[in-house]
Design an enzyme around this catalytic site. Structure first.
Site, PDB file in Angstrom:
ATOM      1  N   GLY A 100     -14.819  -7.130  20.725  1.00  0.00           N
ATOM      2  CA  GLY A 100     -14.485  -5.705  20.689  1.00  0.00           C
ATOM      3  C   GLY A 100     -13.193  -5.366  21.405  1.00  0.00           C
ATOM      4  O   GLY A 100     -12.862  -4.202  21.572  1.00  0.00           O
ATOM      5  N   LEU A 101     -12.421  -6.389  21.809  1.00  0.00           N
ATOM      6  CA  LEU A 101     -11.142  -6.104  22.474  1.00  0.00           C
ATOM      7  C   LEU A 101      -9.953  -6.291  21.524  1.00  0.00           C
ATOM      8  O   LEU A 101      -8.802  -6.313  21.953  1.00  0.00           O
ATOM      9  CB  LEU A 101     -10.964  -6.988  23.714  1.00  0.00           C
ATOM     10  CG  LEU A 101     -11.870  -6.662  24.911  1.00  0.00           C
ATOM     11  CD1 LEU A 101     -11.524  -7.522  26.110  1.00  0.00           C
ATOM     12  CD2 LEU A 101     -11.798  -5.194  25.304  1.00  0.00           C
ATOM     13  N   GLY A 102     -10.229  -6.447  20.251  1.00  0.00           N
ATOM     14  CA  GLY A 102      -9.140  -6.429  19.268  1.00  0.00           C
ATOM     15  C   GLY A 102      -8.367  -7.725  19.157  1.00  0.00           C
ATOM     16  O   GLY A 102      -7.183  -7.710  18.800  1.00  0.00           O
ATOM     17  N   SER A 103      -9.030  -8.860  19.433  1.00  0.00           N
ATOM     18  CA  SER A 103      -8.280 -10.116  19.447  1.00  0.00           C
ATOM     19  C   SER A 103      -7.618 -10.433  18.102  1.00  0.00           C
ATOM     20  O   SER A 103      -6.452 -10.821  18.055  1.00  0.00           O
ATOM     21  CB  SER A 103      -9.200 -11.248  19.917  1.00  0.00           C
ATOM     22  OG  SER A 103      -9.497 -12.135  18.914  1.00  0.00           O
ATOM     23  N   ALA A 105      -6.653  -8.415  15.634  1.00  0.00           N
ATOM     24  CA  ALA A 105      -5.531  -7.521  15.339  1.00  0.00           C
ATOM     25  C   ALA A 105      -4.334  -7.833  16.244  1.00  0.00           C
ATOM     26  O   ALA A 105      -3.176  -7.782  15.807  1.00  0.00           O
ATOM     27  CB  ALA A 105      -5.959  -6.067  15.522  1.00  0.00           C
ATOM     28  N   ASP A 147      -8.206  -0.314  15.116  1.00  0.00           N
ATOM     29  CA  ASP A 147      -7.754  -1.457  15.925  1.00  0.00           C
ATOM     30  C   ASP A 147      -6.266  -1.730  15.719  1.00  0.00           C
ATOM     31  O   ASP A 147      -5.497  -1.859  16.673  1.00  0.00           O
ATOM     32  CB  ASP A 147      -8.522  -2.735  15.545  1.00  0.00           C
ATOM     33  CG  ASP A 147      -9.893  -2.797  16.180  1.00  0.00           C
ATOM     34  OD1 ASP A 147     -10.389  -1.747  16.602  1.00  0.00           O
ATOM     35  OD2 ASP A 147     -10.459  -3.904  16.242  1.00  0.00           O
TER      36      ASP A 147
HETATM   37  O1  PMV Z   1     -13.286  -4.438  16.366  1.00  0.00           O
HETATM   38  P1  PMV Z   1     -14.285  -3.754  17.232  1.00  0.00           P
HETATM   39  O2  PMV Z   1     -15.491  -4.525  17.518  1.00  0.00           O
HETATM   40  O3  PMV Z   1     -13.652  -3.080  18.421  1.00  0.00           O
HETATM   41  O4  PMV Z   1     -14.923  -2.535  16.381  1.00  0.00           O
HETATM   42  C1  PMV Z   1     -14.153  -1.670  15.632  1.00  0.00           C
HETATM   43  C2  PMV Z   1     -14.775  -0.343  15.631  1.00  0.00           C
HETATM   44  C3  PMV Z   1     -15.685  -0.003  14.471  1.00  0.00           C
HETATM   45  O5  PMV Z   1     -15.670   1.422  14.427  1.00  0.00           O
HETATM   46  C4  PMV Z   1     -17.100  -0.475  14.770  1.00  0.00           C
HETATM   47  C5  PMV Z   1     -15.241  -0.578  13.142  1.00  0.00           C
HETATM   48  C6  PMV Z   1     -13.942   0.013  12.613  1.00  0.00           C
HETATM   49  O6  PMV Z   1     -13.404  -0.558  11.661  1.00  0.00           O
HETATM   50  O7  PMV Z   1     -13.485   1.053  13.091  1.00  0.00           O
END
Ligand code: PMV
Length: 308
Positions: A100-103, A105, A147
């Protein structure tokens, strides 16, 4: 000899994850303590473009069709109007994967930037964001685009799917302690599960998204009004909605509870959920205590970062 270097930060979603996939707003901010770095050097004659992903111990070339690293390089070269050069990219990242820290991207953004710099060019954030989004489509299926936007702009953004991101100034910075459960949780799966829930009970899940949208708007006002202490209760309320969406898990609950008990102003999971990271609102006085409590509750990594 270096021809170009590109870097990109990690990110946290402050408010609005999941609801953002369905057109509601989200707030996200870069996390500069972790980053992806790509360095371009001349390669051997006839080698073509080679990417050495040093953390993953793997080498990717443009022939590796469908590989996200090959795809991002191919898209970037196309945007720059370059035919594949004999270059070698060394890629490293300190951003934990699938947390969830955008690795993903950030790695993509670093490659786009280093190729542009090696070509003597600088791409605007919107162009970088656009290329990274194309690659996110491969990872996620239905990414909202938040992201790639926050990572490419390198600034806090207010984001609504399909609209240009709105970077926003933070007049009174605030501090978040980010706790990592250490559980890799692919966003594609949690996004798919929320979709299944939405298909089964659209009215109920839409209501959760609407409530998340109101919380995100209130958070934006609190930040704009220089009242970041108001963000704590809003984090708690957003977390409760994410629990109802079914994307929390026992480890996240443990960390969220530990942060609150140790004096955080509020806490929530951040990103796709079911693992990955949570965030908590802290002050210079409570940061150390909350960080210790997160570690004691099982966090494998804690990052304390100032937003703004
Ligand atoms: O990539 P993550 O795990 O930070 O999640 C992105 C956030 C979501 O809203 C769950 C998915 C999205 O595409 O916005």
């Amino acid at each position: 000899m270096q021809l170009g270097v590109g870097t990109a930060p990690g990110k946290v979603i402050l408010f609005g994850e999941h609801a953002v996939v369905y057109g509601r707003p989200a707030l996200a901010a870069p996390v500069t303590q972790v980053c992806a770095t790509a360095v371009v050097e001349p390669g051997e004659t006839g080698s073509g473009l080679v990417i050495d992903a040093l953390n993953l111990h793997c080498r990717v070339t443009l022939d590796d069709a469908g590989h996200p690293l090959a795809e991002v390089a191919r898209l970037a070269l196309h945007r720059l109007g370059l035919s594949p050069p004999d270059w070698r990219i060394s890629l490293t990242s300190t951003i934990p994967i699938a947390s969830g820290l955008g690795s993903g991207a950030a790695v993509s953004a670093a490659i786009v930037r280093d190729l542009a710099r090696a070509a003597g060019r600088e791409l605007a954030p919107a162009a970088v964001s656009d290329i990274v989004f194309q690659v996110e489509l491969l990872h996620h299926g239905t990414p909202s685009g938040v992201d790639n936007a926050v990572i490419a702009y390198g600034q806090p953004v207010y984001f609504v799917r399909g609209q240009p991101p709105q970077p926003f100034a933070i007049c009174r910075p605030f501090i978040v302690a980010i706790g990592d459960t250490g559980i890799a949780s692919p966003t594609k799966i949690t996004v798919g599960d929320v979709r299944a829930g939405w298909l089964a009970e659209p009215a109920q899940i839409e209501m959760l998204f609407d409530r998340a949208a109101s919380i995100t708007e209130a958070a934006r006002q609190a930040i704009a009004g220089g009242a970041p202490h108001e963000l704590g209760p809003l984090m708690d309320a957003n977390h409760a909605l994410l629990v109802e969406m079914g994307v929390s898990n026992p480890q996240l609950e443990r960390l969220v509870r530990a942060a609150r008990v140790a004096g955080a102003g509020g806490a929530k999971l951040s990103g796709g959920g079911r693992g990955g990271n949570m965030i908590s609102l802290v002050t210079p006085e409570t940061a150390g205590r909350v960080a210790d409590a997160l570690r004691a509750a099982g966090a494998v990594r804690v990052i304390v970062t100032e937003i703004g």
